[in-house]
Write a protein that holds these residues in place. Sequence first.
Motif, mmCIF file in Angstrom:
data_model
loop_
_atom_site.group_PDB
_atom_site.id
_atom_site.type_symbol
_atom_site.label_atom_id
_atom_site.label_comp_id
_atom_site.label_asym_id
_atom_site.label_seq_id
_atom_site.Cartn_x
_atom_site.Cartn_y
_atom_site.Cartn_z
ATOM 1 N N LEU A 1 -6.633 -48.700 -58.232
ATOM 2 C CA LEU A 1 -6.593 -47.492 -59.053
ATOM 3 C C LEU A 1 -5.236 -47.334 -59.729
ATOM 4 O O LEU A 1 -5.158 -46.964 -60.901
ATOM 5 C CB LEU A 1 -6.912 -46.258 -58.200
ATOM 6 C CG LEU A 1 -8.360 -46.117 -57.753
ATOM 7 C CD1 LEU A 1 -8.499 -44.973 -56.762
ATOM 8 C CD2 LEU A 1 -9.279 -45.923 -58.942
ATOM 9 N N GLU A 2 -4.187 -47.621 -59.014
ATOM 10 C CA GLU A 2 -2.835 -47.536 -59.561
ATOM 11 C C GLU A 2 -2.629 -48.564 -60.681
ATOM 12 O O GLU A 2 -2.033 -48.262 -61.707
ATOM 13 C CB GLU A 2 -1.831 -47.772 -58.434
ATOM 14 C CG GLU A 2 -0.384 -47.751 -58.838
ATOM 15 C CD GLU A 2 0.501 -48.092 -57.648
ATOM 16 O OE1 GLU A 2 1.351 -48.998 -57.793
ATOM 17 O OE2 GLU A 2 0.348 -47.462 -56.585
ATOM 18 N N VAL B 1 -5.001 -50.196 -62.595
ATOM 19 C CA VAL B 1 -5.876 -50.127 -63.767
ATOM 20 C C VAL B 1 -5.654 -48.873 -64.603
ATOM 21 O O VAL B 1 -6.099 -48.808 -65.744
ATOM 22 C CB VAL B 1 -7.379 -50.238 -63.397
ATOM 23 C CG1 VAL B 1 -7.669 -51.535 -62.674
ATOM 24 C CG2 VAL B 1 -7.865 -49.049 -62.614
ATOM 25 N N LYS B 2 -4.976 -47.906 -64.059
ATOM 26 C CA LYS B 2 -4.805 -46.612 -64.730
ATOM 27 C C LYS B 2 -4.295 -46.726 -66.175
ATOM 28 O O LYS B 2 -4.857 -46.106 -67.061
ATOM 29 C CB LYS B 2 -3.891 -45.714 -63.903
ATOM 30 C CG LYS B 2 -3.814 -44.306 -64.393
ATOM 31 C CD LYS B 2 -3.000 -43.453 -63.459
ATOM 32 C CE LYS B 2 -3.032 -42.010 -63.906
ATOM 33 N NZ LYS B 2 -2.305 -41.167 -62.971
ATOM 34 N N PRO B 3 -3.254 -47.499 -66.448
ATOM 35 C CA PRO B 3 -2.740 -47.515 -67.823
ATOM 36 C C PRO B 3 -3.506 -48.430 -68.794
ATOM 37 O O PRO B 3 -3.162 -48.500 -69.965
ATOM 38 C CB PRO B 3 -1.302 -48.013 -67.654
ATOM 39 C CG PRO B 3 -1.322 -48.834 -66.427
ATOM 40 C CD PRO B 3 -2.376 -48.212 -65.538
ATOM 41 N N TYR B 4 -4.541 -49.113 -68.332
ATOM 42 C CA TYR B 4 -5.204 -50.112 -69.164
ATOM 43 C C TYR B 4 -6.627 -49.716 -69.555
ATOM 44 O O TYR B 4 -7.286 -48.969 -68.847
ATOM 45 C CB TYR B 4 -5.270 -51.464 -68.430
ATOM 46 C CG TYR B 4 -3.913 -52.029 -68.099
ATOM 47 C CD1 TYR B 4 -3.135 -52.620 -69.082
ATOM 48 C CD2 TYR B 4 -3.411 -51.958 -66.811
ATOM 49 C CE1 TYR B 4 -1.884 -53.138 -68.790
ATOM 50 C CE2 TYR B 4 -2.160 -52.467 -66.500
ATOM 51 C CZ TYR B 4 -1.405 -53.056 -67.499
ATOM 52 O OH TYR B 4 -0.170 -53.557 -67.200
ATOM 53 N N THR B 5 -7.062 -50.284 -70.685
ATOM 54 C CA THR B 5 -8.463 -50.147 -71.072
ATOM 55 C C THR B 5 -9.222 -51.415 -70.708
ATOM 56 O O THR B 5 -10.443 -51.391 -70.586
ATOM 57 C CB THR B 5 -8.607 -49.885 -72.587
ATOM 58 O OG1 THR B 5 -7.954 -50.931 -73.309
ATOM 59 C CG2 THR B 5 -8.012 -48.536 -72.949
ATOM 60 N N ASP C 1 -14.991 -43.198 -59.657
ATOM 61 C CA ASP C 1 -13.541 -43.112 -59.512
ATOM 62 C C ASP C 1 -12.846 -43.715 -60.729
ATOM 63 O O ASP C 1 -11.718 -43.326 -61.055
ATOM 64 C CB ASP C 1 -13.086 -43.833 -58.238
ATOM 65 C CG ASP C 1 -13.514 -43.097 -56.984
ATOM 66 O OD1 ASP C 1 -13.612 -41.855 -57.030
ATOM 67 O OD2 ASP C 1 -13.766 -43.761 -55.958
ATOM 68 N N ILE C 2 -13.490 -44.684 -61.367
ATOM 69 C CA ILE C 2 -13.013 -45.217 -62.637
ATOM 70 C C ILE C 2 -14.200 -45.332 -63.572
ATOM 71 O O ILE C 2 -15.346 -45.472 -63.136
ATOM 72 C CB ILE C 2 -12.303 -46.596 -62.490
ATOM 73 C CG1 ILE C 2 -13.231 -47.649 -61.901
ATOM 74 C CG2 ILE C 2 -11.030 -46.477 -61.707
ATOM 75 C CD1 ILE C 2 -12.642 -49.033 -61.897
ATOM 76 N N GLU C 3 -13.913 -45.253 -64.847
ATOM 77 C CA GLU C 3 -14.949 -45.439 -65.848
ATOM 78 C C GLU C 3 -14.782 -46.840 -66.392
ATOM 79 O O GLU C 3 -13.714 -47.189 -66.902
ATOM 80 C CB GLU C 3 -14.791 -44.414 -66.969
ATOM 81 C CG GLU C 3 -15.891 -44.464 -67.985
ATOM 82 C CD GLU C 3 -15.705 -43.411 -69.062
ATOM 83 O OE1 GLU C 3 -16.045 -43.714 -70.213
ATOM 84 O OE2 GLU C 3 -15.206 -42.326 -68.747
#
Length: 102
Positions: A56-57, A59-63, A93-95
């Motif tokens: 989660l940490e 992937v947060k800044p990436y598409t 939790d992530i899209e």
Amino acid sequence: HPSIEPIAQLLDAYEKNNIRNFERVLRENPKEITDDPFLKQFIGRLLTKVRIAKILEMVKPYTRINTQFLATQLTVEREEVEDLLVRLILDNDIEGRIDQVG
């Protein structure tokens, strides 16, 4: 007590989502942690939680992100990363989606 120190280090690594220290403590202290029948039943779930938090940490800044990159960072197989990503996507939790072809 000397046998408590590895457990304290493990807790510290868990709280900081520091996957490398978490795995190092497990590897260096099998007698105190993985050989203990009570602790052994929780280690797998804790390791999964630390890996999920790290994913989660990361992937947060990436598409877009490469699953092999995540696997390398987590020192696990790509298939395990995909399983964790599927879990995160299904739990909302992530899209995202996983492109297994590309």
